[in-house]
Design a protein around this motif. Structure first.
Motif, PDB file in Angstrom:
ATOM      1  N   LYS A 189       0.835  -1.212   0.000  1.00 56.69           N
ATOM      2  CA  LYS A 189       0.000   0.000   0.000  1.00 56.69           C
ATOM      3  C   LYS A 189       0.866   1.258   0.000  1.00 56.69           C
ATOM      4  O   LYS A 189       0.607   2.204  -0.750  1.00 56.69           O
ATOM      5  CB  LYS A 189      -0.924   0.027   1.222  1.00 56.69           C
ATOM      6  N   VAL A 190       1.899   1.274   0.837  1.00 58.44           N
ATOM      7  CA  VAL A 190       2.811   2.424   0.887  1.00 58.44           C
ATOM      8  C   VAL A 190       3.498   2.594  -0.464  1.00 58.44           C
ATOM      9  O   VAL A 190       3.599   3.707  -0.989  1.00 58.44           O
ATOM     10  CB  VAL A 190       3.852   2.247   2.026  1.00 58.44           C
ATOM     11  N   GLN A 191       3.955   1.499  -1.049  1.00 62.31           N
ATOM     12  CA  GLN A 191       4.607   1.550  -2.361  1.00 62.31           C
ATOM     13  C   GLN A 191       3.672   2.139  -3.408  1.00 62.31           C
ATOM     14  O   GLN A 191       4.075   2.991  -4.203  1.00 62.31           O
ATOM     15  CB  GLN A 191       5.037   0.140  -2.772  1.00 62.31           C
ATOM     16  N   THR A 192       2.437   1.693  -3.420  1.00 59.70           N
ATOM     17  CA  THR A 192       1.453   2.201  -4.379  1.00 59.70           C
ATOM     18  C   THR A 192       1.264   3.707  -4.218  1.00 59.70           C
ATOM     19  O   THR A 192       1.220   4.452  -5.205  1.00 59.70           O
ATOM     20  CB  THR A 192       0.107   1.462  -4.202  1.00 59.70           C
ATOM     21  N   ASN A 193       1.169   4.171  -2.982  1.00 62.55           N
ATOM     22  CA  ASN A 193       1.014   5.603  -2.724  1.00 62.55           C
ATOM     23  C   ASN A 193       2.211   6.390  -3.243  1.00 62.55           C
ATOM     24  O   ASN A 193       2.055   7.429  -3.895  1.00 62.55           O
ATOM     25  CB  ASN A 193       0.838   5.874  -1.223  1.00 62.55           C
ATOM     26  N   VAL A 194       3.398   5.900  -2.941  1.00 61.40           N
ATOM     27  CA  VAL A 194       4.620   6.600  -3.360  1.00 61.40           C
ATOM     28  C   VAL A 194       4.766   6.559  -4.873  1.00 61.40           C
ATOM     29  O   VAL A 194       5.145   7.549  -5.505  1.00 61.40           O
ATOM     30  CB  VAL A 194       5.854   6.007  -2.645  1.00 61.40           C
ATOM     31  N   GLU A 195       4.441   5.421  -5.490  1.00 61.37           N
ATOM     32  CA  GLU A 195       4.548   5.315  -6.947  1.00 61.37           C
ATOM     33  C   GLU A 195       3.613   6.285  -7.654  1.00 61.37           C
ATOM     34  O   GLU A 195       3.975   6.845  -8.694  1.00 61.37           O
ATOM     35  CB  GLU A 195       4.263   3.882  -7.407  1.00 61.37           C
ATOM     36  N   SER A 196       2.442   6.522  -7.104  1.00 58.93           N
ATOM     37  CA  SER A 196       1.532   7.478  -7.753  1.00 58.93           C
ATOM     38  C   SER A 196       2.115   8.881  -7.708  1.00 58.93           C
ATOM     39  O   SER A 196       2.012   9.629  -8.682  1.00 58.93           O
ATOM     40  CB  SER A 196       0.128   7.419  -7.140  1.00 58.93           C
ATOM     41  N   ASP A 197       2.760   9.239  -6.598  1.00 57.83           N
ATOM     42  CA  ASP A 197       3.441  10.539  -6.533  1.00 57.83           C
ATOM     43  C   ASP A 197       4.628  10.570  -7.492  1.00 57.83           C
ATOM     44  O   ASP A 197       4.896  11.577  -8.141  1.00 57.83           O
ATOM     45  CB  ASP A 197       3.927  10.824  -5.107  1.00 57.83           C
ATOM     46  N   TRP A 198       5.361   9.469  -7.576  1.00 61.24           N
ATOM     47  CA  TRP A 198       6.514   9.393  -8.480  1.00 61.24           C
ATOM     48  C   TRP A 198       6.050   9.612  -9.919  1.00 61.24           C
ATOM     49  O   TRP A 198       6.646  10.387 -10.659  1.00 61.24           O
ATOM     50  CB  TRP A 198       7.201   8.034  -8.332  1.00 61.24           C
ATOM     51  N   ASP A 199       4.963   8.933 -10.304  1.00 61.55           N
ATOM     52  CA  ASP A 199       4.420   9.097 -11.654  1.00 61.55           C
ATOM     53  C   ASP A 199       4.005  10.545 -11.907  1.00 61.55           C
ATOM     54  O   ASP A 199       4.271  11.092 -12.974  1.00 61.55           O
ATOM     55  CB  ASP A 199       3.217   8.169 -11.872  1.00 61.55           C
ATOM     56  N   LEU A 200       3.358  11.166 -10.928  1.00 59.23           N
ATOM     57  CA  LEU A 200       2.922  12.553 -11.055  1.00 59.23           C
ATOM     58  C   LEU A 200       4.112  13.486 -11.274  1.00 59.23           C
ATOM     59  O   LEU A 200       4.133  14.280 -12.215  1.00 59.23           O
ATOM     60  CB  LEU A 200       2.146  12.978  -9.793  1.00 59.23           C
ATOM     61  N   VAL A 201       5.103  13.382 -10.410  1.00 57.25           N
ATOM     62  CA  VAL A 201       6.261  14.281 -10.473  1.00 57.25           C
ATOM     63  C   VAL A 201       7.093  14.018 -11.721  1.00 57.25           C
ATOM     64  O   VAL A 201       7.536  14.959 -12.393  1.00 57.25           O
ATOM     65  CB  VAL A 201       7.110  14.164  -9.183  1.00 57.25           C
ATOM     66  N   LYS A 202       7.318  12.738 -12.060  1.00 57.53           N
ATOM     67  CA  LYS A 202       8.091  12.412 -13.269  1.00 57.53           C
ATOM     68  C   LYS A 202       7.369  12.891 -14.527  1.00 57.53           C
ATOM     69  O   LYS A 202       8.000  13.193 -15.528  1.00 57.53           O
ATOM     70  CB  LYS A 202       8.356  10.911 -13.358  1.00 57.53           C
TER      71      LYS A 202
END
Length: 153
Positions: A133-146
């Protein structure tokens, strides 16, 4: 809310510690600075292209490209042109890369066992579910910023 930074700090310490251990242990097979991760992901995804590899590892394309160049120079991987589109370069492990792969996987399995030592099966399952769950949350931010987006603090 004050609990959250301690969780992220612990995750960071765990990640940096394991990365440091791996970098020391993999010097004997001429791997440095996280290159082992590329070998594992390429071994799991033979023929992967650079952009997809960078996305899986969560680094920018330039960083992945430099790592791939070093791995190719040291004969761990090879790039081959796609049969239908010669501009597309697919990445594969060489014999040297394939020989290193089981050693890297054994180290990873050992690190997982050590990290989970003393936890019950249900605790291991719970920590896995929560970290996904934490990974999914962080990955969505990573996708947004990238993708050029901005996070709202």
């Amino acid at each position: 809310m004050s609990f959250l930074p301690e969780i992220l700090r612990s995750i960071g310490i765990i990640a940096r510690s394991l990365d440091s251990i791996s970098n020391i242990e993999f010097k004997d097979i001429d791997l440095t600075k996280g290159q082992y991760l590329y070998i594992v992901r390429i071994g799991e995804n033979p023929g992967i292209i650079l952009e997809n590899l960078a996305n899986i590892i969560k680094v920018d394309k330039a960083t992945a490209s430099r790592a791939i160049q070093k791995l190719e120079k040291n004969e761990f991987i090879e790039r081959r042109s796609d049969e239908t589109n010669k501009k597309i370069k697919k990445i594969f492990l060489t014999k040297k890369g394939k020989d290193a792969y089981p050693f890297i996987k054994r180290e990873n399995n050992y690190s997982n066992e050590m990290a989970m030592k003393g936890l019950s099966d249900s605790e291991k399952e719970l920590i896995h579910q929560l970290l996904v769950k934490v990974q999914t949350n962080v990955e969505s931010d990573w996708d947004l910023v990238k993708g050029g987006g901005k996070r709202n603090y």
